[in-house]
Design a protein around this motif. Structure first.
Motif, PDB file in Angstrom:
ATOM      1  N   LYS A   1       0.846  -1.203   0.000  1.00  0.00           N
ATOM      2  CA  LYS A   1       0.000   0.000   0.000  1.00  0.00           C
ATOM      3  C   LYS A   1       0.879   1.251   0.000  1.00  0.00           C
ATOM      4  CE  LYS A   1      -3.668   2.724   2.009  1.00  0.00           C
ATOM      5  NZ  LYS A   1      -4.357   3.213   3.193  1.00  0.00           N
TER       6      LYS A   1
ATOM      7  N   GLY B   1      -3.827   4.782  -1.136  1.00  0.00           N
ATOM      8  CA  GLY B   1      -4.798   5.572  -0.391  1.00  0.00           C
ATOM      9  C   GLY B   1      -5.279   6.745  -1.232  1.00  0.00           C
ATOM     10  N   ALA B   2      -6.221   7.513  -0.668  1.00  0.00           N
ATOM     11  CA  ALA B   2      -6.819   8.618  -1.415  1.00  0.00           C
ATOM     12  C   ALA B   2      -6.154   9.956  -1.093  1.00  0.00           C
ATOM     13  CB  ALA B   2      -8.309   8.700  -1.113  1.00  0.00           C
TER      14      ALA B   2
ATOM     15  N   GLY C   1      -9.227  12.481  -1.718  1.00  0.00           N
ATOM     16  CA  GLY C   1     -10.453  11.865  -1.211  1.00  0.00           C
ATOM     17  C   GLY C   1     -10.890  12.402   0.132  1.00  0.00           C
ATOM     18  N   HIS C   2      -9.953  12.448   1.075  1.00  0.00           N
ATOM     19  CA  HIS C   2     -10.355  12.705   2.465  1.00  0.00           C
ATOM     20  C   HIS C   2     -10.916  14.106   2.702  1.00  0.00           C
ATOM     21  CE1 HIS C   2      -9.041   8.986   4.463  1.00  0.00           C
ATOM     22  NE2 HIS C   2      -8.227   8.897   3.432  1.00  0.00           N
TER      23      HIS C   2
ATOM     24  N   VAL D   1     -15.538  13.145  -5.686  1.00  0.00           N
ATOM     25  CA  VAL D   1     -14.495  12.333  -5.036  1.00  0.00           C
ATOM     26  C   VAL D   1     -14.151  11.122  -5.906  1.00  0.00           C
ATOM     27  CG1 VAL D   1     -13.937  10.892  -3.024  1.00  0.00           C
ATOM     28  CG2 VAL D   1     -15.009  13.125  -2.690  1.00  0.00           C
TER      29      VAL D   1
ATOM     30  N   GLY E   1      -8.437   3.402  -2.336  1.00  0.00           N
ATOM     31  CA  GLY E   1      -9.529   3.879  -1.498  1.00  0.00           C
ATOM     32  C   GLY E   1     -10.515   4.655  -2.368  1.00  0.00           C
ATOM     33  N   ASP E   2     -11.832   4.467  -2.125  1.00  0.00           N
ATOM     34  CA  ASP E   2     -12.835   5.004  -3.060  1.00  0.00           C
ATOM     35  C   ASP E   2     -14.174   5.222  -2.336  1.00  0.00           C
ATOM     36  OD1 ASP E   2     -13.939   5.752  -5.505  1.00  0.00           O
ATOM     37  OD2 ASP E   2     -13.878   3.746  -6.387  1.00  0.00           O
TER      38      ASP E   2
ATOM     39  N   ILE F   1     -17.448   4.788   2.318  1.00  0.00           N
ATOM     40  CA  ILE F   1     -16.042   4.917   1.931  1.00  0.00           C
ATOM     41  C   ILE F   1     -15.369   3.564   2.117  1.00  0.00           C
ATOM     42  CG2 ILE F   1     -13.837   6.020   2.494  1.00  0.00           C
ATOM     43  CD1 ILE F   1     -15.740   8.102   1.492  1.00  0.00           C
ATOM     44  N   CYS F   2     -14.716   3.105   1.074  1.00  0.00           N
ATOM     45  CA  CYS F   2     -13.891   1.891   1.190  1.00  0.00           C
ATOM     46  C   CYS F   2     -12.452   2.359   1.277  1.00  0.00           C
ATOM     47  CB  CYS F   2     -14.092   1.013  -0.050  1.00  0.00           C
ATOM     48  SG  CYS F   2     -12.869  -0.302  -0.167  1.00  0.00           S
ATOM     49  N   SER F   3     -11.781   2.030   2.364  1.00  0.00           N
ATOM     50  CA  SER F   3     -10.382   2.466   2.497  1.00  0.00           C
ATOM     51  C   SER F   3      -9.461   1.486   1.774  1.00  0.00           C
ATOM     52  CB  SER F   3      -9.992   2.540   3.973  1.00  0.00           C
ATOM     53  OG  SER F   3      -9.922   1.242   4.509  1.00  0.00           O
ATOM     54  N   GLY F   4      -8.290   1.961   1.442  1.00  0.00           N
ATOM     55  CA  GLY F   4      -7.270   1.080   0.860  1.00  0.00           C
ATOM     56  C   GLY F   4      -6.922  -0.040   1.838  1.00  0.00           C
TER      57      GLY F   4
ATOM     58  N   VAL G   1     -11.106  10.167   6.978  1.00  0.00           N
ATOM     59  CA  VAL G   1     -12.465   9.660   7.215  1.00  0.00           C
ATOM     60  C   VAL G   1     -12.505   8.150   7.383  1.00  0.00           C
ATOM     61  CG1 VAL G   1     -13.642  11.561   6.066  1.00  0.00           C
ATOM     62  CG2 VAL G   1     -12.938   9.562   4.726  1.00  0.00           C
ATOM     63  N   THR G   2     -11.351   7.513   7.361  1.00  0.00           N
ATOM     64  CA  THR G   2     -11.396   6.047   7.413  1.00  0.00           C
ATOM     65  C   THR G   2     -10.973   5.485   8.763  1.00  0.00           C
ATOM     66  OG1 THR G   2      -9.362   6.122   6.122  1.00  0.00           O
ATOM     67  CG2 THR G   2     -11.362   5.475   4.974  1.00  0.00           C
TER      68      THR G   2
END
Ligand code: IP8
Length: 285
Positions: A32, A71-72, A76-77, A101, A161-162, A173-176, A236-237
């Motif tokens: 990751k 990661g985002a 993303g965050h 996003v 992450g998406d 939210i799906c984290s990496g 946010v994760t």
């Protein structure tokens, strides 16, 4: 009938390619690139291209299968937190932000793919929702076949992450890290490596505590003892402890699970060469 023939030919072709090209080499590694390493987490959509390209170069030292997760970061965050996307659907106004996003993390994904391809890693994108279904922010179904098929073609799947459709929250939210956990559970890699923006896991936040100590081997007990401080940066994760729980679960499914500093040149490559760079090793059990 004609369609079936085409399918059979495809399968046979795929088989022959994967046999001819199969990479046994070093086995599978899942890595990751943390969002705080490949982006500037405080500035909206600022990509750290030099760092990402260096990490891609280090990753190319691996002579085997690779699945990369990223990661985002600030792609993303920041918007996800501003519009509370991690809480799921609350009102219509969030939907445009979901779209933004999604677009932004795909832009980041393309930039990561470019860096990898320029380092001779044949990277292909696999968005999380193509392989998984979600309910309440958790995975209810994960199909590793897409990842395996790509690897049989000697391609390196890249997921990230998406924002994803969610059966109860409408979106979540799906984290990496969640993808790392599912990938480890289904693909049982040789190693799982997290590239963070610190040397590993500390007894407390090293940015706020001068006496914070790096934990070289982390088990469940050590996680309980960690003193957690409130992060000032948007994420946010979840909490650090939640992330560490995931890493403990990942360690159950691979020979080696480590967290290292991706900002320091050479550490990723050294870990891939089975040396022992400064890092935290996460122990199973
Ligand atoms: O950076 C978060 O994934 P992470 C994904 O791996 C979004 O925690 C869209 C914020």
């Amino acid at each position: 009938m004609a369609r079936l023939d085409v399918f059979i030919m495809d399968e046979a072709y795929r088989q022959s390619i994967s046999e001819a090209m199969s990479v046994s080499g070093d086995g599978l590694v899942i890595v990751k690139f943390g969002g705080s390493v490949i982006t500037n987490k405080d500035r909206l959509r600022e990509f750290r291209e030099d760092v990402c390209r260096r990490l891609a170069g280090e990753l190319s030292a691996w002579n085997g299968d690779i699945v990369l997760v990223h990661g985002a970061g600030s792609f993303g965050h920041i918007l996800a937190r501003q519009h509370r996307l991690h809480e799921g659907f609350r009102d219509e106004s969030q939907l445009k932000q979901v779209a933004l996003v999604q677009r932004d993390v795909r832009e980041l994904n393309v930039r990561v793919l470019e860096a990898l391809i320029d380092s001779d890693i044949r990277a292909v994108s696999v968005p999380p929702a193509a392989a998984a279904s979600f309910r309440d922010g958790s995975v209810t179904r994960f199909d590793p076949a897409l990842f395996s098929k790509m690897m049989n073609l000697c391609l390196a799947p890249v997921t990230f992450g998406d924002v994803v459709p969610d059966e109860s929250m409408r979106f979540s939210i799906c984290s990496g890290d969640l993808m790392m956990q599912e990938l480890a559970r289904h693909l049982r890699p040789k190693a799982a490596i997290f590239c963070a923006d610190v040397d590993g896991v500390f007894t407390s936040d090293p940015r706020q505590n001068a006496d914070a100590e790096l934990i070289s081997e982390l088990d469940r007990e050590a996680v309980q003892r960690i003193k957690q401080s409130e992060s000032t940066r948007a994420d946010v994760t979840g909490s650090i402890k939640g992330k560490l729980e995931r890493m403990l679960a990942i360690a159950e499914n691979c020979e080696k699970c480590i967290i290292l500093n991706g900002d320091v040149p050479g550490r990723l490559e050294s870990a891939l060469r089975d040396e022992e760079p400064l890092s935290t090793k996460v122990l199973p059990g």
